[in-house]
Each structure stands twice: as structure tokens, then as C-alpha cells.
Motif scaffolding. Structure first.
Motif, PDB file in Angstrom:
ATOM      1  N   GLU A 141     -23.739  57.835   0.372  1.00 57.00           N
ATOM      2  CA  GLU A 141     -22.656  58.133   1.298  1.00 57.00           C
ATOM      3  C   GLU A 141     -21.763  56.914   1.440  1.00 57.00           C
ATOM      4  OE1 GLU A 141     -24.234  59.404   5.021  1.00 57.00           O
ATOM      5  OE2 GLU A 141     -25.321  61.105   4.178  1.00 57.00           O
ATOM      6  N   GLY A 142     -20.452  57.115   1.257  1.00 56.53           N
ATOM      7  CA  GLY A 142     -19.526  56.019   1.396  1.00 56.53           C
ATOM      8  C   GLY A 142     -19.161  55.738   2.845  1.00 56.53           C
ATOM      9  N   PRO A 143     -18.735  54.483   3.121  1.00 56.13           N
ATOM     10  CA  PRO A 143     -18.594  53.422   2.121  1.00 56.13           C
ATOM     11  C   PRO A 143     -19.944  52.784   1.783  1.00 56.13           C
ATOM     12  CG  PRO A 143     -17.925  52.610   4.280  1.00 56.13           C
ATOM     13  CD  PRO A 143     -18.222  54.064   4.452  1.00 56.13           C
ATOM     14  N   CYS A 144     -20.179  52.597   0.474  1.00 57.68           N
ATOM     15  CA  CYS A 144     -21.372  51.870   0.046  1.00 57.68           C
ATOM     16  C   CYS A 144     -21.121  51.262  -1.334  1.00 57.68           C
ATOM     17  CB  CYS A 144     -22.620  52.753   0.042  1.00 57.68           C
ATOM     18  SG  CYS A 144     -22.772  53.881  -1.343  1.00 57.68           S
ATOM     19  N   TYR A 145     -21.991  50.325  -1.674  1.00 59.72           N
ATOM     20  CA  TYR A 145     -21.866  49.585  -2.923  1.00 59.72           C
ATOM     21  C   TYR A 145     -23.238  49.430  -3.536  1.00 59.72           C
ATOM     22  CZ  TYR A 145     -21.193  45.552  -6.050  1.00 59.72           C
ATOM     23  OH  TYR A 145     -21.173  44.712  -7.137  1.00 59.72           O
ATOM     24  N   VAL A 146     -23.349  49.796  -4.818  1.00 65.15           N
ATOM     25  CA  VAL A 146     -24.578  49.615  -5.589  1.00 65.15           C
ATOM     26  C   VAL A 146     -24.299  48.524  -6.613  1.00 65.15           C
ATOM     27  CG1 VAL A 146     -26.286  50.718  -7.072  1.00 65.15           C
ATOM     28  CG2 VAL A 146     -25.186  52.037  -5.241  1.00 65.15           C
ATOM     29  N   GLY A 147     -24.967  47.379  -6.455  1.00 65.86           N
ATOM     30  CA  GLY A 147     -24.637  46.196  -7.230  1.00 65.86           C
ATOM     31  C   GLY A 147     -25.155  46.215  -8.655  1.00 65.86           C
ATOM     32  N   PRO A 148     -24.800  45.188  -9.440  1.00 64.10           N
ATOM     33  CA  PRO A 148     -25.198  45.114 -10.847  1.00 64.10           C
ATOM     34  C   PRO A 148     -26.712  45.195 -11.025  1.00 64.10           C
ATOM     35  CG  PRO A 148     -23.544  43.454 -10.351  1.00 64.10           C
ATOM     36  CD  PRO A 148     -23.948  44.048  -9.042  1.00 64.10           C
TER      37      PRO A 148
ATOM     38  N   PRO B  51     -15.307  55.006   0.374  1.00 63.57           N
ATOM     39  CA  PRO B  51     -15.494  54.932  -1.071  1.00 63.57           C
ATOM     40  C   PRO B  51     -16.904  54.511  -1.461  1.00 63.57           C
ATOM     41  CG  PRO B  51     -14.343  52.994  -0.293  1.00 63.57           C
ATOM     42  CD  PRO B  51     -14.504  53.879   0.888  1.00 63.57           C
ATOM     43  N   VAL B  52     -17.235  54.779  -2.730  1.00 60.51           N
ATOM     44  CA  VAL B  52     -18.529  54.420  -3.306  1.00 60.51           C
ATOM     45  C   VAL B  52     -18.270  53.702  -4.630  1.00 60.51           C
ATOM     46  CG1 VAL B  52     -20.696  55.278  -4.289  1.00 60.51           C
ATOM     47  CG2 VAL B  52     -19.737  56.351  -2.221  1.00 60.51           C
ATOM     48  N   VAL B  53     -18.917  52.557  -4.822  1.00 60.43           N
ATOM     49  CA  VAL B  53     -18.830  51.793  -6.070  1.00 60.43           C
ATOM     50  C   VAL B  53     -20.233  51.654  -6.648  1.00 60.43           C
ATOM     51  CG1 VAL B  53     -18.228  49.596  -7.152  1.00 60.43           C
ATOM     52  CG2 VAL B  53     -16.805  50.504  -5.303  1.00 60.43           C
ATOM     53  N   ILE B  54     -20.374  51.991  -7.928  1.00 58.00           N
ATOM     54  CA  ILE B  54     -21.633  51.804  -8.657  1.00 58.00           C
ATOM     55  C   ILE B  54     -21.331  50.827  -9.783  1.00 58.00           C
ATOM     56  CG2 ILE B  54     -23.485  52.925  -9.943  1.00 58.00           C
ATOM     57  CD1 ILE B  54     -22.703  55.532  -8.456  1.00 58.00           C
ATOM     58  N   ASP B  55     -21.858  49.619  -9.670  1.00 56.47           N
ATOM     59  CA  ASP B  55     -21.450  48.512 -10.533  1.00 56.47           C
ATOM     60  C   ASP B  55     -22.210  48.521 -11.850  1.00 56.47           C
ATOM     61  OD1 ASP B  55     -20.068  46.187 -11.294  1.00 56.47           O
ATOM     62  OD2 ASP B  55     -20.190  45.341  -9.270  1.00 56.47           O
ATOM     63  N   ARG B  56     -21.958  47.510 -12.662  1.00 53.82           N
ATOM     64  CA  ARG B  56     -22.420  47.473 -14.048  1.00 53.82           C
ATOM     65  C   ARG B  56     -23.945  47.530 -14.158  1.00 53.82           C
ATOM     66  NH1 ARG B  56     -24.126  42.344 -14.877  1.00 53.82           N
ATOM     67  NH2 ARG B  56     -23.329  40.758 -13.447  1.00 53.82           N
ATOM     68  N   GLU B  57     -24.401  48.329 -15.116  1.00 52.48           N
ATOM     69  CA  GLU B  57     -25.816  48.464 -15.482  1.00 52.48           C
ATOM     70  C   GLU B  57     -26.702  48.920 -14.330  1.00 52.48           C
ATOM     71  OE1 GLU B  57     -27.393  45.243 -17.876  1.00 52.48           O
ATOM     72  OE2 GLU B  57     -25.356  44.621 -18.388  1.00 52.48           O
TER      73      GLU B  57
END
Length: 426
Positions: free
Chosen positions: A225-232, A209-215
Motif C-alpha cells: 500500500e502506497g506510499p511505500c518503498y521496497v529497496g534494492p 505511490p509505490v516504488v520497487i527498486d532494483r533486484e
């Protein structure tokens, strides 16, 4: 019942990442270890037992949190949780009386009554843990103990997947941006409504999964490419972000990043490769900075931790960089490099040394001590001001204390580096 997160003596093995923060503030997945530990026991609010030199800054950053407060700790039964513990996905085993839970022989958490906390403090905690482990009922805690910096990188992909399930359960479905190309499962993509994605962004959820967080802002020609996380409030500028990567709050990232963690407020703005690495806070990687994460002979990687060479048992290990360190244009970092806090790396052609202690500089092919600690503090204050953060007297005291505490190791490393240079020149 209180929950108290503590640091044990093994926190030194996580240097340079824990020089400026408690072990439980390290990130694995989309959140810190502390966030995962507190969710495991309720969720809950927790007090802390931490190294004294971190206490004042921690109080400033977490107002209202009991810090090394023994009266609070001893006022009722408590669950003491090892800050290096990465809990399992399932919630904690309920305990009707005092007990300990371990990972191997290491205490992950202990359920303790007030009568056993009478003599417990940060200074006596090691003896208390050993006594409780040897005398109280004991069971398996599950999860993993973070023993070395590369353990965070190894566990990051699985934690990103677990954190996605939690975030998805608490999030309303959001429409995907026009012009966004999704390869793989669309239900494995979460985009906060306040995030901005340009056209010509590709998200590949084939392997996670991929998460693109607030702002957060993701510019055109980026591939995630998942899994990855883009923080606030993070910015991704036409980058190739490969699987197993966490980009912390307000990080700015370009080039290629693979299986790495950027803690927060750090810049890898330009082209260059970062792989299988953990980058601390307020770090700036200059244009063209790249690291190796695989030896040419595919052999085992060693990393110097606290001046000691440690075999990792792994063939893929990148670099570990402490807070407020900066690299200049074209810096090349060797496989398994450890760089302390407040370092300044200026390349002179070949790969840099694999170990730079806190408050050192690599300049014109030699390792030097950065003696102007006040100047380094002023630079840190300016860097933080540019992102709307304040460099307080508590920050300054931490920097001065760390500078003094690490002086002997720094001078030893500089002396040995100079001896090696003289032998080569002879």
C-alpha cells in the motif's frame, strides 16, 4: 564552496538509532537525510564533522570523503549543514555572504567564510553555531528538524511521495508484470526492470505511490500500500506492507508492517506485526515477534531515550531498535519500546520492558548485561558474512568503544530492574 554535514549535541536524543551511525545517515522516505541535504545544495559531494568514535568506520565506508578534516574545511567558504535537518522540497536560498538558516532556534545550515572557520572543529562546533546564530544575518530554512526517533516515522509518508516524484522524473516507463493487480493510479507505481514480482501481488496506490527498486523480489500474496518503498535486493514474502513504510536494502520482510522504516540488512522474515517503528541495521526479529503501537486507553505514549522517559505527544508510537539486536520466538514489545544495539530478547510470557540499554539481554524474566563483547562481535561478523559484507577492525573498534561508553547507563538500568523484581517478589 564546500558543503560539510555536521552532527550537533542533540544527536544524543536520537539514540539508539545514532549509536552506530551519524544522524545524517538515518533514513526518511526512500533515501537518507544526507542524500536529501546534498541534493538541496546542488547536488554536491560533502565532507563531514562527526563524533570521533564514528570516524574510522565512516572513512572505510565512504573512501575519499573528508572526515573531521579541518584543513579541508578551512580552505574555502563552506556551507555547514545540520545532519538532523530534513530539507524542504524547494532548493536552497542562494546567499551572497555569511548567514545562518534556522528551524526555530536550531541552525539548519550556515554559510561561512574561511575567516570564521579558523577555530571551528567538532569539539568547538556548539559554541561556533551559537555565535553565528547570534551575530550573522538569519533566515528561515524551512523543512523540519529531526529531534527524536519518532520524527522520522512521522515524516516518512510525505518524504516517500517527494522521493517518488524525483525517482519518476529520472526513470524510463517500465511494463508491469503479468499477474500484477494494481488498485488506484498506475502512474504511481514504479518497478525497476531488474526487480521480480510473482503473480498474485496486489499494489494499492490509492493513497500514495509505490516504488520497487532494483533486484527486489516480491513474492505471491503480497499486498503493498502506497506510499511505500521496497529497496534494492529486498525480499517481501507474502507480506502486508501498509502505507508509510520503507524497506531498506537487502531487508527480508513477512507478516504485517505499517508506517515503519527498516534501515538495511534486517530480517522480519516471519509473521508478526511491526508498526510505527524504526528498525536499525542487521536486526533479526524472530518468528511471531510483534509490537504494540497504540495504548489500550489511547493515551499519550512515552519513550525512554538515553535513560530518560520522554513524552512523545503522540498516541501511535511503536518501537525503536538499534543495530545487531535479535528477538526470539514470540517476542512481544510494548508501546514505545526502545531497544539498544547488540541486545538479545528472549520472551518469558508477558510484554518485555520498554527500555533495554545497549548490550543487554532479557532472559528468564530479568534484565542482564551482555558482558561477552568479543562474542557479540563474532556473531555480528558471521551475520554480515552471510550477506557478503565484511566485519572489519573498524567495526570491532566501534563495538568495543560503544560497549565501554554505555557501561554506566547499562549497569544502572540492570540494577534498577533487579530492584523492581525484588520488590514485586516481596
Amino acid at each position: 564552496m564546500h558543503v560539510c554535514l555536521f552532527e550537533d549535541a542533540a544527536v544524543a536524543a536520537l539514540d539508539p538509532l545514532t549509536a552506530t551511525r551519524p544522524a545524517f545517515d538515518l533514513v526518511c522516505g526512500a533515501t537518507s537525510l544526507a542524500a536529501k541535504q546534498c541534493r538541496h545544495f546542488a547536488p554536491c559531494a560533502a565532507g563531514v564533522l562527526i563524533r570521533p568514535h564514528l570516524a574510522d568506520l565512516f572513512r572505510l565506508q565512504r573512501p575519499g570523503t573528508p572526515v573531521n578534516d579541518l584543513a579541508w574545511l578551512r580552505s574555502e567558504p563552506a556551507v555547514l549543514v545540520n545532519g538532523r535537518w530534513l530539507p524542504p522540497a524547494l532548493s536552497a536560498v542562494s546567499a551572497s555572504g555569511p548567514c545562518v538558516a534556522t528551524v526555530g532556534d536550531t541552525v539548519a545550515y550556515a554559510v561561512i567564510g574561511p575567516e570564521l572557520l579558523t577555530y571551528c572543529s567538532f569539539e568547538t562546533l556548539g559554541d561556533c553555531l551559537q555565535t553565528w546564530r547570534d551575530t550573522l544575518p538569519r533566515h528561515d530554512a524551512g523543512g523540519t528538524m529531526i529531534d527524536r526517533p519518532w520524527d522520522l516515522v512521522d515524516n516518512n509518508p510525505a518524504q516517500l511521495c517527494q522521493d517518488f516524484d524525483r525517482i519518476a522524473a529520472a526513470s524510463a516507463p517500465a511494463a508491469h508484470s503479468a499477474g500484477l493487480a494494481v488498485v488506484g493510479r498506475r502512474d504511481w507505481l514504479l518497478i525497476d526492470p531488474t526487480a521480480r514480482l510473482d503473480p498474485l501481488v496486489v499494489v494499492d496506490t490509492t493513497n500514495g505511490p509505490v516504488v520497487i527498486d532494483r533486484e527486489a523480489v516480491v513474492y505471491a500474496f503480497t499486498r503493498l500500500e502506497g506510499p511505500c518503498y521496497v529497496g534494492p535486493q529486498a525480499q517481501v514474502l507474502g507480506a502486508k506492507v501498509r502505507a508509510g513504510t520503507t524497506l531498506g536494502p537487502q531487508c527480508r520482510v513477512g507478516g504485517e508492517v505499517e508506517a515503519s522504516i527498516l534501515h538495511a540488512h534486517s530480517n522480519k522474515y516471519h509473521d508478526g506485526f511491526l508498526g510505527h517503528s524504526y528498525v536499525g541495521e542487521w536486526v533479526n526479529l524472530g518468528a511471531g515477534t510483534s509490537n504494540s503501537d497504540l495504548r489500550n486507553d489511547y493515551g499519550e505514549v512515552t519513550v525512554v531515550v538515553g535513560g530518560e522517559a520522554v513524552r512523545t505527544g503522540r498516541t501511535k508510537v511503536g518501537c525503536f531498535i538499534g543495530d545487531h539486536t535479535k528477538t526470539a520466538l514470540g517476542t512481544l514489545l510494548n508501546t514505545g519500546t526502545s531497544v539498544g544495539c547488540f541486545c538479545n530478547l528472549v520472551p518469558s510470557g508477558p510484554l518485555l520492558p520498554k527500555y533495554l540499554p545497549h548490550f543487554t539481554a532479557w532472559w528468564n524474566g530479568s534484565l542482564r548485561e551482555s558482558a561477552d563483547v568479543d562474542g557479540l562481535a563474532r556473531t555480528a561478523a558471521e551475520v554480515m558474512k552471510r550477506r557478503g559484507a565484511a566485519f572489519t577492525e573498524a567495526h570491532a573498534a566501534l563495538v568495543r568503544g560503544l560497549f565501554a561508553e554505555t557501561a554506566a547507563e547499562r549497569r544502572r538500568a540492570v540494577r534498577e530492574a533487579e530492584q523492581r523484581r525484588l520488590r514485586r517478589s516481596a
